[in-house]
Design a protein around this motif. Structure first.
Motif, PDB file in Angstrom:
ATOM      1  N   ASP A 173     -59.943 -50.494 -69.905  1.00 57.97           N
ATOM      2  CA  ASP A 173     -61.025 -49.653 -70.427  1.00 57.97           C
ATOM      3  C   ASP A 173     -62.080 -50.582 -71.016  1.00 57.97           C
ATOM      4  OD1 ASP A 173     -61.112 -46.448 -71.700  1.00 57.97           O
ATOM      5  OD2 ASP A 173     -62.596 -47.951 -72.319  1.00 57.97           O
ATOM      6  N   GLU A 174     -63.341 -50.287 -70.726  1.00 59.95           N
ATOM      7  CA  GLU A 174     -64.393 -51.192 -71.220  1.00 59.95           C
ATOM      8  C   GLU A 174     -64.407 -51.273 -72.742  1.00 59.95           C
ATOM      9  OE1 GLU A 174     -68.075 -49.742 -69.731  1.00 59.95           O
ATOM     10  OE2 GLU A 174     -67.857 -47.774 -70.662  1.00 59.95           O
ATOM     11  N   LYS A 175     -63.882 -50.239 -73.404  1.00 62.31           N
ATOM     12  CA  LYS A 175     -63.873 -50.262 -74.866  1.00 62.31           C
ATOM     13  C   LYS A 175     -62.758 -51.135 -75.432  1.00 62.31           C
ATOM     14  CE  LYS A 175     -66.297 -46.110 -76.048  1.00 62.31           C
ATOM     15  NZ  LYS A 175     -66.210 -44.740 -76.550  1.00 62.31           N
ATOM     16  N   LEU A 176     -61.886 -51.643 -74.570  1.00 55.06           N
ATOM     17  CA  LEU A 176     -60.784 -52.490 -75.046  1.00 55.06           C
ATOM     18  C   LEU A 176     -61.094 -53.975 -74.915  1.00 55.06           C
ATOM     19  CD1 LEU A 176     -57.721 -50.511 -73.675  1.00 55.06           C
ATOM     20  CD2 LEU A 176     -58.485 -50.679 -76.049  1.00 55.06           C
ATOM     21  N   PHE A 177     -62.289 -54.303 -74.442  1.00 55.24           N
ATOM     22  CA  PHE A 177     -62.682 -55.710 -74.381  1.00 55.24           C
ATOM     23  C   PHE A 177     -64.121 -55.848 -74.817  1.00 55.24           C
ATOM     24  CE2 PHE A 177     -64.199 -59.679 -72.727  1.00 55.24           C
ATOM     25  CZ  PHE A 177     -63.133 -60.522 -72.916  1.00 55.24           C
ATOM     26  N   PRO A 178     -64.483 -56.783 -75.689  1.00 58.08           N
ATOM     27  CA  PRO A 178     -63.579 -57.702 -76.387  1.00 58.08           C
ATOM     28  C   PRO A 178     -62.665 -56.965 -77.367  1.00 58.08           C
ATOM     29  CG  PRO A 178     -65.907 -58.321 -76.700  1.00 58.08           C
ATOM     30  CD  PRO A 178     -65.883 -56.995 -76.059  1.00 58.08           C
ATOM     31  N   TYR A 179     -61.623 -57.685 -77.777  1.00 59.43           N
ATOM     32  CA  TYR A 179     -60.632 -57.147 -78.704  1.00 59.43           C
ATOM     33  C   TYR A 179     -61.248 -56.673 -80.011  1.00 59.43           C
ATOM     34  CZ  TYR A 179     -57.082 -57.283 -82.378  1.00 59.43           C
ATOM     35  OH  TYR A 179     -56.286 -56.963 -83.454  1.00 59.43           O
ATOM     36  N   THR A 180     -60.896 -55.457 -80.426  1.00 54.16           N
ATOM     37  CA  THR A 180     -61.101 -55.038 -81.813  1.00 54.16           C
ATOM     38  C   THR A 180     -59.789 -54.422 -82.292  1.00 54.16           C
ATOM     39  OG1 THR A 180     -62.078 -52.985 -80.980  1.00 54.16           O
ATOM     40  CG2 THR A 180     -63.620 -54.648 -81.801  1.00 54.16           C
ATOM     41  N   THR A 181     -59.552 -54.472 -83.588  1.00 55.71           N
ATOM     42  CA  THR A 181     -58.237 -54.155 -84.145  1.00 55.71           C
ATOM     43  C   THR A 181     -57.776 -52.733 -83.862  1.00 55.71           C
ATOM     44  OG1 THR A 181     -58.903 -55.566 -85.984  1.00 55.71           O
ATOM     45  CG2 THR A 181     -56.844 -54.340 -86.237  1.00 55.71           C
ATOM     46  N   LEU A 182     -58.587 -51.764 -84.254  1.00 58.07           N
ATOM     47  CA  LEU A 182     -58.092 -50.386 -84.289  1.00 58.07           C
ATOM     48  C   LEU A 182     -57.766 -49.806 -82.903  1.00 58.07           C
ATOM     49  CD1 LEU A 182     -60.312 -49.004 -87.203  1.00 58.07           C
ATOM     50  CD2 LEU A 182     -57.991 -49.892 -87.310  1.00 58.07           C
ATOM     51  N   PRO A 183     -58.627 -49.986 -81.895  1.00 61.39           N
ATOM     52  CA  PRO A 183     -58.268 -49.438 -80.574  1.00 61.39           C
ATOM     53  C   PRO A 183     -56.988 -50.058 -80.011  1.00 61.39           C
ATOM     54  CG  PRO A 183     -60.605 -49.998 -80.661  1.00 61.39           C
ATOM     55  CD  PRO A 183     -59.994 -50.544 -81.899  1.00 61.39           C
ATOM     56  N   HIS A 184     -56.842 -51.385 -80.144  1.00 59.80           N
ATOM     57  CA  HIS A 184     -55.632 -52.027 -79.630  1.00 59.80           C
ATOM     58  C   HIS A 184     -54.396 -51.543 -80.396  1.00 59.80           C
ATOM     59  CE1 HIS A 184     -56.967 -55.388 -76.793  1.00 59.80           C
ATOM     60  NE2 HIS A 184     -58.037 -54.657 -77.028  1.00 59.80           N
ATOM     61  N   THR A 185     -54.551 -51.365 -81.716  1.00 58.50           N
ATOM     62  CA  THR A 185     -53.431 -50.864 -82.518  1.00 58.50           C
ATOM     63  C   THR A 185     -53.035 -49.459 -82.048  1.00 58.50           C
ATOM     64  OG1 THR A 185     -54.282 -52.095 -84.413  1.00 58.50           O
ATOM     65  CG2 THR A 185     -52.613 -50.434 -84.872  1.00 58.50           C
ATOM     66  N   ALA A 186     -54.026 -48.608 -81.851  1.00 58.24           N
ATOM     67  CA  ALA A 186     -53.744 -47.219 -81.473  1.00 58.24           C
ATOM     68  C   ALA A 186     -52.995 -47.137 -80.146  1.00 58.24           C
ATOM     69  CB  ALA A 186     -55.053 -46.431 -81.396  1.00 58.24           C
ATOM     70  N   VAL A 187     -53.454 -47.915 -79.157  1.00 56.23           N
ATOM     71  CA  VAL A 187     -52.818 -47.866 -77.839  1.00 56.23           C
ATOM     72  C   VAL A 187     -51.391 -48.413 -77.917  1.00 56.23           C
ATOM     73  CG1 VAL A 187     -52.919 -48.729 -75.465  1.00 56.23           C
ATOM     74  CG2 VAL A 187     -55.021 -47.981 -76.607  1.00 56.23           C
ATOM     75  N   ILE A 188     -51.227 -49.511 -78.637  1.00 55.42           N
ATOM     76  CA  ILE A 188     -49.918 -50.163 -78.697  1.00 55.42           C
ATOM     77  C   ILE A 188     -48.902 -49.268 -79.434  1.00 55.42           C
ATOM     78  CG2 ILE A 188     -49.625 -51.605 -80.770  1.00 55.42           C
ATOM     79  CD1 ILE A 188     -49.464 -54.001 -78.956  1.00 55.42           C
ATOM     80  N   ILE A 189     -49.339 -48.598 -80.469  1.00 54.94           N
ATOM     81  CA  ILE A 189     -48.425 -47.745 -81.226  1.00 54.94           C
ATOM     82  C   ILE A 189     -47.954 -46.573 -80.364  1.00 54.94           C
ATOM     83  CG2 ILE A 189     -48.338 -46.088 -83.144  1.00 54.94           C
ATOM     84  CD1 ILE A 189     -49.997 -48.153 -84.710  1.00 54.94           C
ATOM     85  N   GLU A 190     -48.902 -46.002 -79.657  1.00 53.03           N
ATOM     86  CA  GLU A 190     -48.567 -44.903 -78.743  1.00 53.03           C
ATOM     87  C   GLU A 190     -47.530 -45.366 -77.708  1.00 53.03           C
ATOM     88  OE1 GLU A 190     -50.035 -42.104 -79.485  1.00 53.03           O
ATOM     89  OE2 GLU A 190     -49.209 -40.896 -77.846  1.00 53.03           O
ATOM     90  N   LEU A 191     -47.784 -46.544 -77.152  1.00 54.63           N
ATOM     91  CA  LEU A 191     -46.877 -47.089 -76.135  1.00 54.63           C
ATOM     92  C   LEU A 191     -45.491 -47.362 -76.714  1.00 54.63           C
ATOM     93  CD1 LEU A 191     -46.631 -48.323 -73.199  1.00 54.63           C
ATOM     94  CD2 LEU A 191     -47.169 -50.517 -74.260  1.00 54.63           C
ATOM     95  N   PHE A 192     -45.443 -47.980 -77.894  1.00 51.64           N
ATOM     96  CA  PHE A 192     -44.157 -48.359 -78.489  1.00 51.64           C
ATOM     97  C   PHE A 192     -43.354 -47.136 -78.924  1.00 51.64           C
ATOM     98  CE2 PHE A 192     -45.399 -52.968 -79.845  1.00 51.64           C
ATOM     99  CZ  PHE A 192     -45.511 -53.288 -78.507  1.00 51.64           C
ATOM    100  N   LYS A 193     -44.039 -46.100 -79.365  1.00 54.91           N
ATOM    101  CA  LYS A 193     -43.317 -44.887 -79.758  1.00 54.91           C
ATOM    102  C   LYS A 193     -42.602 -44.297 -78.544  1.00 54.91           C
ATOM    103  CE  LYS A 193     -45.692 -43.437 -83.930  1.00 54.91           C
ATOM    104  NZ  LYS A 193     -46.855 -42.700 -84.445  1.00 54.91           N
ATOM    105  N   LYS A 194     -43.241 -44.449 -77.405  1.00 54.39           N
ATOM    106  CA  LYS A 194     -42.654 -43.906 -76.179  1.00 54.39           C
ATOM    107  C   LYS A 194     -41.578 -44.841 -75.614  1.00 54.39           C
ATOM    108  CE  LYS A 194     -44.313 -42.806 -71.680  1.00 54.39           C
ATOM    109  NZ  LYS A 194     -45.456 -43.266 -70.914  1.00 54.39           N
ATOM    110  N   GLU A 195     -41.854 -46.140 -75.599  1.00 59.45           N
ATOM    111  CA  GLU A 195     -40.976 -47.090 -74.909  1.00 59.45           C
ATOM    112  C   GLU A 195     -39.858 -47.654 -75.787  1.00 59.45           C
ATOM    113  OE1 GLU A 195     -41.158 -47.768 -71.690  1.00 59.45           O
ATOM    114  OE2 GLU A 195     -42.968 -46.599 -71.302  1.00 59.45           O
ATOM    115  N   GLN A 196     -40.010 -47.575 -77.118  1.00 61.27           N
ATOM    116  CA  GLN A 196     -38.981 -48.062 -78.043  1.00 61.27           C
ATOM    117  C   GLN A 196     -38.518 -49.490 -77.737  1.00 61.27           C
ATOM    118  OE1 GLN A 196     -37.483 -45.960 -80.634  1.00 61.27           O
ATOM    119  NE2 GLN A 196     -39.308 -44.763 -80.206  1.00 61.27           N
ATOM    120  N   PRO A 197     -39.414 -50.470 -77.814  1.00 63.96           N
ATOM    121  CA  PRO A 197     -38.989 -51.848 -77.534  1.00 63.96           C
ATOM    122  C   PRO A 197     -37.960 -52.348 -78.555  1.00 63.96           C
ATOM    123  CG  PRO A 197     -41.388 -51.699 -77.882  1.00 63.96           C
ATOM    124  CD  PRO A 197     -40.804 -50.382 -78.247  1.00 63.96           C
TER     125      PRO A 197
END
Lengths: 340, 290
Positions: free
Chosen positions: A67-91
């Motif tokens: 997504d164009e909004k995910l580059f360059p890196y900013t904290t909050l969008p990357h945090t939001a996506v990763i949390i959603e992913l981890f809640k689902k995938e349970q690493p």
């Protein structure tokens, strides 16, 4: 479930950062130990040759949010996506590079998931733990090993109860190793738009000036490093003189960087770069454990120090007892005299 | 309304000056030999806050720290340099906190000081170097974070523009307020103590410190209430004790090893011309250099 995830950083060139490839290499080994899968998380925009680059490191799944909004890196969008992913995938385990990005993102994620995080690990192992208080046995935990308290101790940190177990590791600490050129995984595309909210864009980038570091001590065959004992920025110039003659790079201890003798990019050690050169010449470096963590795998080590009992002498092949300003000019002289 | 800036700071053992007496004969760390200091990057953070106060007269700077009674020293130090007041979060229940439990306690204290505009801390503390407490506190407060700040370029009641120092360059970002900023050591150092403020605040004490004083200062404190540094316990913060200290810390220390040197057979050379020339010859002939 309980797989190993590596957050892969996207570089300016829209590829994956070296530190992330190093962590995938380590992650693959841990995954084999635990008999679980290795999964990569990539967030960015138009990342090139992603699958061809990552699968050979033994990656089973690439989670890719483009997504164009995910580059360059900013904290909050990357945090939001990763949390959603981890809640689902349970690493079970998540590794981040201890970079400007990883050290910004990992703690925010750990806080949201209420899990443990250990910064700047110098070694990662799998092992068991028995809690005497609760008489509980824990199998296959991630041992997160790092120097602590000014480098006087080495601590092994574990997260017995919470998941994922998270750690950051500096660039160069783990070795980048291709697992199998034929390895194939699968791609899982993440729809970032469905996750991101307006609030995630509270911080916006106005300007960026990023340069590729001109200093490359990580890949140098010979490193000449100076410590606080070099004494001054002027004396540090002697190290550069010797480096020029030998075709070497100049490194520095943290104390030397803090004293302003050298740039931060030159720092060798736990919170700097890890090097494995053919020859490491330690000038006026006492050899605190954090420094040694970044250079003790050098093939040959020479220490120049006025204090013969400095800890560095215990790992040095040669110890020259003397003053840096006095010894280095003569090293240059005798190198020139004896080389063709 | 005042523009409220909360500075998060930590008193740390000075691990940069680990001398020979820092290790005891049995190989354990001799904490008594290490002086307790104001964490260096937190001083850079304080300077950022004070320079905002220089420009905005209605700004106030509050120092917040968590630690034992002794940590009040850094609150006084901040007052000597220009902070308006400070609060000490102190309770045995906080003992053994990792970064997550620490950020939980800090975030409760920050919320108690609401409404606030900015929270500023150093990037990391020299005793742990984790750089985790800043981002974790921001997350618990539900506010944006701007890490590695080098310079605040502009500021008004609603937004802030900050220059960040990254590994390979700089980045300028705009953020809404309130926000949490962690300050990099490339930011300007903190101003020194101001004589007038030193006189004004030298008797500033926490309640616990006052109880240990031999002289009775009751009258002085009635007259000058600003000299009393408030202490907040877990109960004052209405903290859930399960999230505090050891029980609130997901990371556990499994093992501590004192550093043991693996002795190599190090050849000791003098700094004579003969020894240095011989070494260079050996390195050249073994193709390590040249």
């Amino acid at each position: 479930m309980n797989n190993i995830f590596v957050y892969c950083e996207v570089t300016e060139e829209r590829s994956i950062a070296d530190v992330s490839l190093e962590l995938l290499s380590k992650g693959r080994k841990l995954a084999d130990d635990l008999k679980v899968k290795l999964e990569a998380v990539v967030m960015g925009h138009k990342v090139t040759k992603l699958e061809a680059l990552l699968y050979p490191f033994g990656v089973d799944v690439i989670h890719y949010a483009d997504d164009e909004k995910l580059f360059p890196y900013t904290t909050l969008p990357h945090t939001a996506v990763i949390i959603e992913l981890f809640k689902k995938e349970q690493p079970g385990i998540v590794l981040f590079g201890a970079t400007s990005i990883g050290r910004d993102l990992a703690p925010r994620v750990a806080s949201a998931l209420r899990c443990g995080l250990t910064a700047d690990c110098t070694s990662l192992e799998i092992g068991d733990h028995f809690d005497n208080k609760t008489q509980t046995e824990y199998k296959n935990l991630l041992y997160q090993i790092r120097p602590a308290f000014g480098g006087n101790i080495i601590a092994t940190i574990i997260n017995p109860e919470t998941r994922p177990q998270m750690a950051t590791v500096r660039e160069g600490v783990m070795k980048k190793e291709v697992y199998s050129v034929k390895y194939k995984g699968k791609l899982n595309k993440i729809d970032a738009k469905s996750i991101l909210k307006d609030d995630d864009f509270a911080v916006t980038i106005i300007e960026r000036h990023l340069e590729k570091s001109k200093i490359d001590i990580k890949n140098a065959q010979v490193v000449i490093a100076g410590g606080y004992g070099v004494g001054s920025k002027e004396n540090f110039q002697l190290l550069f003189d010797l480096a020029e003659v030998l075709g070497a790079q100049v490194g520095a201890s943290r104390a030397a960087v803090d004293a302003g003798f050298a740039e931060h990019e030159r720092q060798v050690g736990q919170t700097g770069v890890t090097v494995r050169p053919k020859l490491y010449i330690a000038c006026g470096i006492s050899g605190a454990v954090q420094h040694r963590a970044g250079m003790d795998q050098s093939a040959q080590i020479i220490s120049i120090n006025t204090d013969i009992n400095a800890p560095i002498s215990h790992i040095a092949d040669y110890t020259i007892t003397g003053n840096v300003a006095d010894v280095i000019p003569r090293m240059i002289k005798y190198y020139k005299k004896n080389s063709k | 309304m005042r523009f409220r800036i909360i500075v998060l700071a930590k008193q740390v053992p000075d691990t940069r000056n680990v001398g020979k007496d820092a290790m005891k004969a049995d190989g354990t760390v001799n904490r008594a030999a290490l002086p307790a200091i104001f964490n260096p990057e937190d001083l850079h953070a304080l300077e950022q806050a004070l320079s905002i106060k220089d420009k905005i007269p209605y700004a106030e700077v509050i120092l917040l720290t968590m630690g034992p009674t002794r940590a009040a020293e850094i609150i006084r130090e901040a007052m000597y340099r220009g902070a308006d007041h400070g609060f000490l979060i102190t309770d045995r229940k906080f003992a053994g906190s990792d970064t997550l439990a620490t950020s939980y306690a800090l975030s409760l204290a920050v919320k108690k000081l609401a409404p606030y505009h900015l929270v500023i801390s150093g990037r990391q503390a020299i005793d742990g170097d984790t750089a985790q407490v800043g981002p974790q506190t921001a997350e618990k407060l539900g506010i944006p974070q701007i890490t590695y700040a080098e310079e605040i370029l502009s500021l008004d009641a609603k937004k802030i523009i900050v220059k960040r120092r990254l590994e390979r360059g700089v980045e300028v970002v705009n953020s809404t307020l309130p926000a949490l900023i962690t300050v990099h050591n490339s930011a300007p150092p903190c101003r020194q103590r101001i004589g007038k403020l030193l006189m004004k605040y030298k008797h500033a004490r926490t309640v616990t410190e006052l109880q240990n004083e031999t002289k009775d200062y009751t009258e002085l404190y009635n007259e000058r209430p600003y000299l009393l540094i408030e202490e907040w316990s877990a109960e004052d913060l209405k903290a859930d004790t399960l999230n505090l200290g050891l029980s609130g810390s997901p990371t556990k220390v499994k093992k501590i090893e004192n550093v043991v040197f693996q002795h190599k057979e190090s050849k000791i050379l003098s700094n004579s011309d003969k020894d240095i020339e011989k070494l260079m010859q050996t390195l050249i002939s073994s193709h390590i250099i040249g």
